[in-house]
Design a protein around this motif. Structure first.
Motif, PDB file in Angstrom:
ATOM      1  N   MET A   1      78.194  79.561  30.843  1.00  0.00           N
ATOM      2  CA  MET A   1      77.152  78.542  30.774  1.00  0.00           C
ATOM      3  C   MET A   1      76.156  78.910  29.674  1.00  0.00           C
ATOM      4  N   LYS A   2      75.906  77.960  28.817  1.00  0.00           N
ATOM      5  CA  LYS A   2      74.924  78.167  27.748  1.00  0.00           C
ATOM      6  C   LYS A   2      73.532  78.041  28.368  1.00  0.00           C
ATOM      7  N   ASN A   3      72.759  79.126  28.293  1.00  0.00           N
ATOM      8  CA  ASN A   3      71.477  79.071  28.962  1.00  0.00           C
ATOM      9  C   ASN A   3      70.290  79.378  28.064  1.00  0.00           C
ATOM     10  N   ASN A   4      70.534  79.640  26.783  1.00  0.00           N
ATOM     11  CA  ASN A   4      69.380  79.805  25.901  1.00  0.00           C
ATOM     12  C   ASN A   4      69.523  78.874  24.695  1.00  0.00           C
ATOM     13  N   LEU A   5      68.399  78.655  24.063  1.00  0.00           N
ATOM     14  CA  LEU A   5      68.335  77.686  22.970  1.00  0.00           C
ATOM     15  C   LEU A   5      69.313  78.020  21.846  1.00  0.00           C
ATOM     16  N   PHE A   6      69.403  79.300  21.473  1.00  0.00           N
ATOM     17  CA  PHE A   6      70.309  79.724  20.405  1.00  0.00           C
ATOM     18  C   PHE A   6      71.738  79.279  20.717  1.00  0.00           C
ATOM     19  N   GLU A   7      72.209  79.583  21.926  1.00  0.00           N
ATOM     20  CA  GLU A   7      73.589  79.242  22.298  1.00  0.00           C
ATOM     21  C   GLU A   7      73.826  77.734  22.369  1.00  0.00           C
ATOM     22  N   ILE A   8      72.834  77.004  22.841  1.00  0.00           N
ATOM     23  CA  ILE A   8      72.987  75.548  22.971  1.00  0.00           C
ATOM     24  C   ILE A   8      73.073  74.880  21.596  1.00  0.00           C
ATOM     25  N   LEU A   9      72.341  75.415  20.619  1.00  0.00           N
ATOM     26  CA  LEU A   9      72.348  74.815  19.282  1.00  0.00           C
ATOM     27  C   LEU A   9      73.649  75.049  18.527  1.00  0.00           C
ATOM     28  N   ILE A  10      74.373  76.126  18.832  1.00  0.00           N
ATOM     29  CA  ILE A  10      75.563  76.489  18.063  1.00  0.00           C
ATOM     30  C   ILE A  10      76.540  75.323  18.008  1.00  0.00           C
ATOM     31  N   GLY A  11      76.933  74.981  16.784  1.00  0.00           N
ATOM     32  CA  GLY A  11      77.872  73.896  16.573  1.00  0.00           C
ATOM     33  C   GLY A  11      77.412  72.991  15.441  1.00  0.00           C
ATOM     34  N   SER A  12      78.077  71.866  15.329  1.00  0.00           N
ATOM     35  CA  SER A  12      77.788  70.892  14.273  1.00  0.00           C
ATOM     36  C   SER A  12      77.241  69.621  14.891  1.00  0.00           C
ATOM     37  N   TRP A  13      76.254  69.067  14.236  1.00  0.00           N
ATOM     38  CA  TRP A  13      75.569  67.872  14.723  1.00  0.00           C
ATOM     39  C   TRP A  13      75.478  66.850  13.594  1.00  0.00           C
ATOM     40  N   THR A  14      75.631  65.568  13.936  1.00  0.00           N
ATOM     41  CA  THR A  14      75.484  64.504  12.943  1.00  0.00           C
ATOM     42  C   THR A  14      74.201  63.731  13.224  1.00  0.00           C
ATOM     43  N   LEU A  15      73.578  63.269  12.158  1.00  0.00           N
ATOM     44  CA  LEU A  15      72.298  62.587  12.252  1.00  0.00           C
ATOM     45  C   LEU A  15      72.455  61.197  12.853  1.00  0.00           C
ATOM     46  N   ARG A 103      60.738  73.788  13.997  1.00  0.00           N
ATOM     47  CA  ARG A 103      61.041  72.480  14.572  1.00  0.00           C
ATOM     48  C   ARG A 103      60.939  72.586  16.091  1.00  0.00           C
ATOM     49  N   LYS A 104      60.242  71.621  16.697  1.00  0.00           N
ATOM     50  CA  LYS A 104      60.235  71.519  18.148  1.00  0.00           C
ATOM     51  C   LYS A 104      61.597  70.988  18.567  1.00  0.00           C
ATOM     52  N   VAL A 105      62.122  71.514  19.671  1.00  0.00           N
ATOM     53  CA  VAL A 105      63.464  71.145  20.125  1.00  0.00           C
ATOM     54  C   VAL A 105      63.387  70.495  21.503  1.00  0.00           C
ATOM     55  N   LEU A 106      64.107  69.385  21.646  1.00  0.00           N
ATOM     56  CA  LEU A 106      64.224  68.724  22.941  1.00  0.00           C
ATOM     57  C   LEU A 106      65.654  68.204  23.065  1.00  0.00           C
ATOM     58  N   PHE A 107      66.263  68.461  24.215  1.00  0.00           N
ATOM     59  CA  PHE A 107      67.577  67.896  24.498  1.00  0.00           C
ATOM     60  C   PHE A 107      67.384  66.793  25.527  1.00  0.00           C
ATOM     61  N   LYS A 108      67.881  65.591  25.200  1.00  0.00           N
ATOM     62  CA  LYS A 108      67.729  64.459  26.110  1.00  0.00           C
ATOM     63  C   LYS A 108      68.927  63.536  25.949  1.00  0.00           C
ATOM     64  N   ASP A 109      69.518  63.168  27.059  1.00  0.00           N
ATOM     65  CA  ASP A 109      70.661  62.243  27.077  1.00  0.00           C
ATOM     66  C   ASP A 109      71.787  62.709  26.158  1.00  0.00           C
ATOM     67  N   GLY A 110      72.018  64.021  26.114  1.00  0.00           N
ATOM     68  CA  GLY A 110      73.099  64.578  25.302  1.00  0.00           C
ATOM     69  C   GLY A 110      72.793  64.646  23.819  1.00  0.00           C
ATOM     70  N   LEU A 111      71.573  64.321  23.432  1.00  0.00           N
ATOM     71  CA  LEU A 111      71.181  64.338  22.025  1.00  0.00           C
ATOM     72  C   LEU A 111      70.214  65.480  21.756  1.00  0.00           C
ATOM     73  N   LEU A 112      70.230  65.948  20.532  1.00  0.00           N
ATOM     74  CA  LEU A 112      69.316  66.976  20.057  1.00  0.00           C
ATOM     75  C   LEU A 112      68.202  66.289  19.279  1.00  0.00           C
ATOM     76  N   HIS A 113      66.963  66.536  19.704  1.00  0.00           N
ATOM     77  CA  HIS A 113      65.793  65.973  19.020  1.00  0.00           C
ATOM     78  C   HIS A 113      65.038  67.120  18.370  1.00  0.00           C
ATOM     79  N   LEU A 114      64.863  67.038  17.049  1.00  0.00           N
ATOM     80  CA  LEU A 114      64.088  68.022  16.296  1.00  0.00           C
ATOM     81  C   LEU A 114      62.876  67.309  15.703  1.00  0.00           C
TER      82      LEU A 114
END
Length: 143
Positions: A1-15, A103-114
């Protein structure tokens, strides 16, 4: 289980969206056009890369560097403050090189908000940028 911000961010994201929000009264604008394209990649080695382009060229007089943003370098996270820090080892903008931006980070509805941590001046007004990203789907699941 990914439980810290570093691990959750790992990967590729599209705008999904990039908006510029004024601190006071004023209109929310789209500094990279209404349909920007972008990719941000966070690797487990602690490096990141971001590229964003304005695809609304028909509404722009020139196709210059203000219609493209690119930078890469190390990143760090702060779980308590929910902040990711990007240090720009390389950047299309010379004045960003070797600078660190939070950047402030928020995860909501499966999306990454910076969101830019500190306001800055754009077109003679104080603003913050809010970017929404969705995780990319792996193109080739066999690798």
């Amino acid at each position: 289980m990914k439980n810290n911000l570093f691990e959750i961010l790992i990967g590729s994201w599209t705008l999904v969206e990039l908006i510029e929000v004024p601190l006071g009264d004023g209109k929310i604008t789209n500094p990279m056009g209404t349909k920007p394209k972008g990719i941000i990649i966070y690797n487990s080695d602690g490096y990141m890369s971001a590229q964003i382009m304005n695809t609304d060229f028909e509404h722009s007089d020139t196709k210059d560097s203000t219609s493209y943003l690119a930078y890469s370098g190390p990143f760090k996270t702060d779980d308590e403050k929910q902040i990711v820090s990007h240090t720009m080892s390389v950047s299309l903008f010379e004045n960003w090189r070797n600078e660190t931006q939070n950047r402030k980070v928020l995860f909501k509805d499966g999306l990454l908000h910076l969101e830019t941590e500190k306001p800055f001046i754009s077109n003679s007004r104080w603003v913050i940028h809010k970017l929404t990203w969705k995780r990319t789907e792996q193109l080739n699941k066999n690798h």
